[in-house]
Scaffold this active site. Sequence first.
Site, PDB file in Angstrom:
ATOM      1  N   ASN A   1       0.868  -1.188   0.000  1.00  0.00           N
ATOM      2  CA  ASN A   1       0.000   0.000   0.000  1.00  0.00           C
ATOM      3  C   ASN A   1       0.902   1.235   0.000  1.00  0.00           C
ATOM      4  O   ASN A   1       1.467   1.597   1.031  1.00  0.00           O
ATOM      5  CB  ASN A   1      -0.895  -0.038   1.250  1.00  0.00           C
TER       6      ASN A   1
ATOM      7  N   LYS B   1       0.072   4.308  -0.397  1.00  0.00           N
ATOM      8  CA  LYS B   1      -0.595   5.521   0.106  1.00  0.00           C
ATOM      9  C   LYS B   1      -0.397   6.666  -0.902  1.00  0.00           C
ATOM     10  O   LYS B   1      -0.398   6.416  -2.087  1.00  0.00           O
ATOM     11  CB  LYS B   1      -0.103   5.837   1.515  1.00  0.00           C
TER      12      LYS B   1
ATOM     13  N   HIS C   1      -9.929   1.395   4.467  1.00  0.00           N
ATOM     14  CA  HIS C   1      -8.689   1.640   5.215  1.00  0.00           C
ATOM     15  C   HIS C   1      -8.966   2.675   6.307  1.00  0.00           C
ATOM     16  O   HIS C   1      -9.686   3.653   6.078  1.00  0.00           O
ATOM     17  CB  HIS C   1      -7.590   2.130   4.268  1.00  0.00           C
TER      18      HIS C   1
ATOM     19  N   GLU D   1      -6.354  -4.885  10.577  1.00  0.00           N
ATOM     20  CA  GLU D   1      -5.339  -3.844  10.733  1.00  0.00           C
ATOM     21  C   GLU D   1      -5.772  -2.864  11.816  1.00  0.00           C
ATOM     22  O   GLU D   1      -6.554  -1.945  11.558  1.00  0.00           O
ATOM     23  CB  GLU D   1      -5.114  -3.128   9.402  1.00  0.00           C
TER      24      GLU D   1
ATOM     25  N   SER E   1       2.565  -2.024  10.612  1.00  0.00           N
ATOM     26  CA  SER E   1       3.990  -2.095  10.966  1.00  0.00           C
ATOM     27  C   SER E   1       4.623  -3.450  10.670  1.00  0.00           C
ATOM     28  O   SER E   1       5.429  -3.951  11.462  1.00  0.00           O
ATOM     29  CB  SER E   1       4.205  -1.713  12.435  1.00  0.00           C
TER      30      SER E   1
HETATM   31  P1  PGA Z   1       2.308   0.402   7.704  1.00  0.00           P
HETATM   32  O1  PGA Z   1       0.931   0.681   6.947  1.00  0.00           O
HETATM   33  O2  PGA Z   1       2.847  -0.912   7.154  1.00  0.00           O
HETATM   34  O3  PGA Z   1       3.159   1.570   7.354  1.00  0.00           O
HETATM   35  O4  PGA Z   1       2.007   0.287   9.149  1.00  0.00           O
HETATM   36  C1  PGA Z   1       0.016  -0.329   6.682  1.00  0.00           C
HETATM   37  C2  PGA Z   1      -1.243   0.276   6.154  1.00  0.00           C
HETATM   38  O5  PGA Z   1      -1.631   1.369   6.625  1.00  0.00           O
HETATM   39  O6  PGA Z   1      -1.896  -0.300   5.280  1.00  0.00           O
END
Ligand code: PGA
Length: 222
Positions: A9, A11, A99, A148, A185
Amino acid sequence: MKKLLIIANWKSYKGEKEIEEWFGTIREYSNLFTDASSLSVVICPSFPYLALVKQQIERASLPFLVGAQTVSSFDEGKYTGEVSAKQLHELVSYVLIGHSERIEHFGETKEALAEKVRLANQYGVQTIYCAPSNEVTVPEAVNVIAYEPPTSISPGPADTPENAAHIASQLQTTHPKSDIIYGGSVTPDNVHDFTCLPEISGVLVGRASLDAKEFGTLITNA
Ligand code: PGA
């Protein structure tokens, strides 16, 4: 051996040059992706770069799929700025829905999320529905549920594998047809703690997918 689903992802990071560089580097890890029966990798860039990512995947002959980070809750029509499932299905195999960042910043409602799932299904786009816990209502017809917890998104800390396994098995009971993955994370250091769990079919990766070397190492360790 179970087939692992690894979702990147991105973003609202990465433009054209960064994407081309990322693919230049990930090619060095091509040997990891030869067994398509054990691994499925989905790259989710921002809308303007879906076509570029698709092109880069084809050019490098990588067995990756493309995913979108969201979709409109409306079908095609007079909805300025929206991208409909009908438009997306020509470019992507998957779409992320619900999300926590979209719920926090854009106030997406339960009803809108249900509409997104319905429209994605209608146009044949596979859905990855983000669930912050096992206490939310997840529409029945989703292909993948990404457990998540928002507090685990980087900088984290990640959930414990024990708790993730517990929540995943509860989600599996209520949604026997969906695959359950973990997000929050995930790093090259902890990925195997999650992927080794029988309850968990893959990971949703944000920060650690941005650097191609780090993502390649994460896949190696998964
Ligand atoms: P992260 O994000 O791996 O940076 O924690 C995961 C997500 O928000 O999909």
